[in-house]
Design an enzyme around this catalytic site. Structure first.
Site, short mmCIF file in Angstrom:
data_model
loop_
_atom_site.label_atom_id
_atom_site.label_comp_id
_atom_site.label_asym_id
_atom_site.label_seq_id
_atom_site.Cartn_x
_atom_site.Cartn_y
_atom_site.Cartn_z
N LYS A 184 0.84 -1.20 0.04
CA LYS A 184 -0.01 0.16 -0.07
C LYS A 184 0.75 1.32 -0.02
CE LYS A 184 -2.06 2.91 1.97
NZ LYS A 184 -1.82 4.57 1.52
N GLY A 236 6.23 4.75 8.67
CA GLY A 236 5.24 6.02 8.82
C GLY A 236 5.23 6.63 10.06
N SER A 237 4.28 7.47 10.59
CA SER A 237 4.35 8.17 11.64
C SER A 237 4.23 7.29 12.72
CB SER A 237 3.16 9.34 11.44
OG SER A 237 1.71 8.55 11.57
N THR A 238 4.69 7.89 14.09
CA THR A 238 4.66 7.04 15.17
C THR A 238 2.96 6.89 15.35
OG1 THR A 238 6.84 7.87 15.87
CG2 THR A 238 5.22 7.21 17.60
N GLU A 239 2.39 8.15 15.26
CA GLU A 239 1.02 7.92 15.69
C GLU A 239 0.29 6.89 15.04
OE1 GLU A 239 -0.80 11.55 13.95
OE2 GLU A 239 -2.77 10.95 14.68
N GLY A 241 1.58 4.20 13.82
CA GLY A 241 2.43 3.05 14.17
C GLY A 241 1.52 2.45 15.48
N GLU A 258 8.64 1.00 11.31
CA GLU A 258 9.92 1.90 11.22
C GLU A 258 8.94 3.28 11.41
OE1 GLU A 258 12.91 1.35 10.81
OE2 GLU A 258 13.09 -0.65 9.74
N CYS A 292 13.05 10.47 7.92
CA CYS A 292 12.88 10.09 9.10
C CYS A 292 14.17 10.27 10.23
CB CYS A 292 12.07 8.64 9.50
SG CYS A 292 13.23 7.79 8.33
N GLU A 389 8.94 15.82 15.64
CA GLU A 389 9.27 15.93 14.11
C GLU A 389 8.77 17.03 13.27
OE1 GLU A 389 8.09 12.17 12.44
OE2 GLU A 389 10.17 11.94 11.64
P1 NAP Z 1 1.51 8.23 7.84
O1 NAP Z 1 0.53 9.15 7.91
O2 NAP Z 1 1.81 7.38 9.08
O3 NAP Z 1 1.63 7.22 6.72
C1 NAP Z 1 2.18 6.16 6.43
C2 NAP Z 1 1.48 5.05 5.37
O4 NAP Z 1 0.43 4.61 6.42
C3 NAP Z 1 0.66 5.80 4.34
O5 NAP Z 1 0.60 5.02 3.14
C4 NAP Z 1 -0.50 6.01 4.88
O6 NAP Z 1 -1.62 6.28 4.03
C5 NAP Z 1 -0.87 4.67 5.85
N1 NAP Z 1 -1.85 4.95 6.95
C6 NAP Z 1 -2.47 6.06 7.11
N2 NAP Z 1 -3.13 5.86 8.20
C7 NAP Z 1 -3.19 4.67 8.48
C8 NAP Z 1 -3.99 3.51 9.36
N3 NAP Z 1 -4.84 4.18 10.23
N4 NAP Z 1 -3.68 2.16 9.02
C9 NAP Z 1 -2.57 1.78 8.29
N5 NAP Z 1 -2.23 2.65 7.55
C10 NAP Z 1 -2.39 4.00 7.67
O7 NAP Z 1 3.10 9.14 7.77
P2 NAP Z 1 3.36 9.94 6.60
O8 NAP Z 1 2.89 11.30 7.19
O9 NAP Z 1 3.13 9.49 5.28
O10 NAP Z 1 5.01 9.80 6.74
C11 NAP Z 1 5.88 10.51 7.27
C12 NAP Z 1 6.07 10.01 8.78
O11 NAP Z 1 6.97 8.66 8.26
C13 NAP Z 1 7.23 10.44 9.31
O12 NAP Z 1 6.85 10.72 10.90
C14 NAP Z 1 8.63 9.89 9.17
O13 NAP Z 1 9.59 10.07 10.43
C15 NAP Z 1 8.02 8.45 9.06
N6 NAP Z 1 9.07 7.78 8.31
C16 NAP Z 1 9.73 6.72 8.90
C17 NAP Z 1 10.73 5.96 8.36
C18 NAP Z 1 11.61 4.85 8.93
O14 NAP Z 1 12.28 4.08 8.21
N7 NAP Z 1 11.52 5.08 10.43
C19 NAP Z 1 11.10 6.06 6.97
C20 NAP Z 1 10.35 7.22 6.47
C21 NAP Z 1 9.20 7.59 7.21
P3 NAP Z 1 -1.97 7.75 3.46
O15 NAP Z 1 -0.83 8.04 2.49
O16 NAP Z 1 -3.19 7.68 2.64
O17 NAP Z 1 -2.01 8.62 4.73
#
Ligand code: NAP
Ligand code: MG
Length: 478
Positions: A184, A236-239, A241, A258, A292, A389
């Site tokens: 996804k 993705g985001s901690t929230e 996760g 992650e 990240c 962040e």
């Molecule tokens: P995000 O909102 O958490 O989204 C990540 C992914 O999860 C997207 O595909 C998103 O879909 C999907 N998603 C959203 N809500 C969901 C739910 N309730 N259940 C399952 N999947 C869901 O994060 P983001 O804002 O796109 O990315 C930025 C964050 O990612 C930052 O906090 C960054 O630090 C973190 N990140 C971490 C790493 C690492 O390796 N540790 C690497 C890169 C980024 P949508 O796109 O439709 O929202």
């Protein structure tokens, strides 16, 4: 010091972009059962690039069933050396189409072409090459006497900051180990994941081995909830996760997370200053700070603070912000309007809480989402810009006097993904590195990646590792 004027040098390769994309399920492009499509845009100019299918719960179910069938019938049964040939084929196809993929990544995500061309795409191919080599050597990843078995169907959810690379990090080891996949991609950056689906189709993988479902957070949530998924790998985001972990608690599902970060980047007074300043710039302004593991909290030794601020202020003015497809661009577009709003809000909080903002002075393009390279001085540990962040080109500068104070401040965060240390003295490097509560520590460099090297977090930055043999084990049954 002002920068030289460069003539425009736009990339001219035109990637193939279809008007409409379906979902990639069971080896075919299918219309979504949801009957919904959404626009995907170029954040550098707000133009619509394509219409993309929206996967609802029924589509998720269909993709998971196709992945299950592929797992049972073909992929887990295939001889490992045969599996390796398919993974190598994907790696070669990415290499052959690298320029086109780089342009596509830049158009859909806003990152400078020099980054997608020189980092994202080659590193994506490198992960497929690396894990292809592991496919017939899996027993060497296991403890003696343990059989290497795949887990089953893996649901993989990736963010928008490194769309193809995050997909490669997840798909390559999963396939090498004999698992099948439902991927996804993020809502705002589906196009390179869909190009990867085309590559998978052309590489003739058994139908259903890799499925790609475009959609939004609800699509991801449906994948997490699906009872026939054996493992969830999330970046993705901690929230989100935390929500995923709650959703699968008590169920027999493997999980790796992650998540976010707020990395400390520590510069001692004996550091090689020219290199350190370049390291700071790379650490925070790479990919507009949508990283990240970005070095977003700069801790500088008090007696070199003023020198670093002067050098950094000069260096900011030489960064070129603008069209991401221009080969000279250093700072491209912010990925989305929503992200730009989030950056602006946090920057406003920094000003309101009393920190001093320094920005590159340049005209921003009229259309598209842009934010100038920025840093704050006079930051306190308690400021939001020191704790949250920002995920944008904004650095917070704090000071310290002794190595122990640097360590204490660096670890004073709920996150723990990465850290950086600059010093001329090897023993100080080792002393500080050992005490960093972070998954990756870079010494006298920053943002270096290699497929053989594990990456992942501590505490609220998540758990599990991607990359290397550690990343392989996350896709093998215990
Ligand atoms: P995000 O909102 O958490 O989204 C990540 C992914 O999860 C997207 O595909 C998103 O879909 C999907 N998603 C959203 N809500 C969901 C739910 N309730 N259940 C399952 N999947 C869901 O994060 P983001 O804002 O796109 O990315 C930025 C964050 O990612 C930052 O906090 C960054 O630090 C973190 N990140 C971490 C790493 C690492 O390796 N540790 C690497 C890169 C980024 P949508 O796109 O439709 O929202
Ligand atoms: Mg999101």
């Amino acid at each position: 010091m002002t920068s030289l004027e460069y003539a425009p040098a736009p990339e001219t390769t035109k990637p193939q972009i279809r008007e409409h994309y379906g979902l990639f399920v069971a080896g075919n492009w299918v219309a979504p059962q949801s009957e919904r499509y959404f626009d995907t845009v170029d954040p550098s100019n707000e133009n619509v690039l394509a219409k993309v299918a929206y996967a609802g719960a029924a589509d998720v179910d269909r993709a998971v069933r196709s992945a299950r069938k592929a797992y049972e019938k073909y992929w887990s049964k295939m001889k490992p050396a045969e599996r390796a040939k398919y993974v190598f084929r994907i790696a070669r196809a990415i290499t052959e189409r690298s320029r086109e993929l780089a342009v596509l990544e830049t158009m859909n995500g806003g990152k400078p072409i020099k980054e997608s061309r020189d980092f994202d795409i080659p590193t994506s191919a490198a992960h497929f090459f690396y894990y292809a080599g592991w496919a017939d050597k899996l027993e060497w990843a296991m403890r003696a006497g343990r059989e290497a078995r795949p887990i089953g169907v893996c649901g993989q959810i990736v963010p928008w900051n490194f769309p193809l690379l995050m997909a490669a990090w997840k798909i390559a080891p999963a396939l090498a180990c004999g698992n099948t996949v439902v991927l996804k991609p993020a809502e705002t950056t589906p196009l390179t994941a869909l190009a990867l689906a085309q590559i998978v189709q052309e590489a003739d993988l058994p139908p259903g081995t890799v499925n790609v479902l475009t959609g939004d957070g609800a699509t991801g949530a449906a994948l997490v909830e699906h009872p026939d998924v054996d493992k969830i790998a999330f970046t993705g985001s901690t929230e989100v996760g935390k929500a995923i972990r709650r959703a699968i608690a008590g169920k027999k599902k493997r999980l790796t997370l992650e998540l976010g970060g707020k990395a400390a980047h520590i510069v001692f007074d004996d550091a090689p200053m020219d290199q350190a300043v370049e390291g700071i710039v790379n650490g925070i302004y790479f990919n507009q700070g949508h990283v990240c593991c970005a070095g977003s909290r700069l801790l500088v030794q008090e007696n070199v603070h003023d020198e670093i601020v002067v050098r950094l202020t000069e260096r900011l003015q030489t960064l070129r912000l603008g069209d991401p497809l221009d080969k000279n661009t250093d700072i491209g577009a912010v990925n989305s309007k929503a992200q730009l709003d989030k950056i602006r809000e946090l920057v406003r909080s920094g000003i309101d809480q009393g920190a001093t903002l320094v920005q590159q002075s340049c005209a921003l393009p009229e259309r598209g989402y842009y934010f100038p390279a920025s840093f704050f001085t006079g930051v306190q540990q308690s400021h939001r810009i020191a704790r949250e962040e920002i995920f944008g080109p904004v650095l917070s500068i704090l000071t310290f006097r002794t190595p122990d104070e640097a360590i204490e401040k660096a670890n004073n965060t709920p996150y723990g993904l990465s850290a950086g240390i600059w010093t001329d003295k090897g023993s100080k490097n080792m002393y500080v590195a050992e005490r960093m509560r972070a998954g990756v520590v870079w010494c006298n460099t920053f943002n270096l990646f290699d497929p053989s090297s594990p990456f992942g977090g501590y505490r609220e930055s998540g758990f599990g590792r991607e990359g290397g043999v550690h990343g392989l084990r996350e896709y093998l049954a215990h």
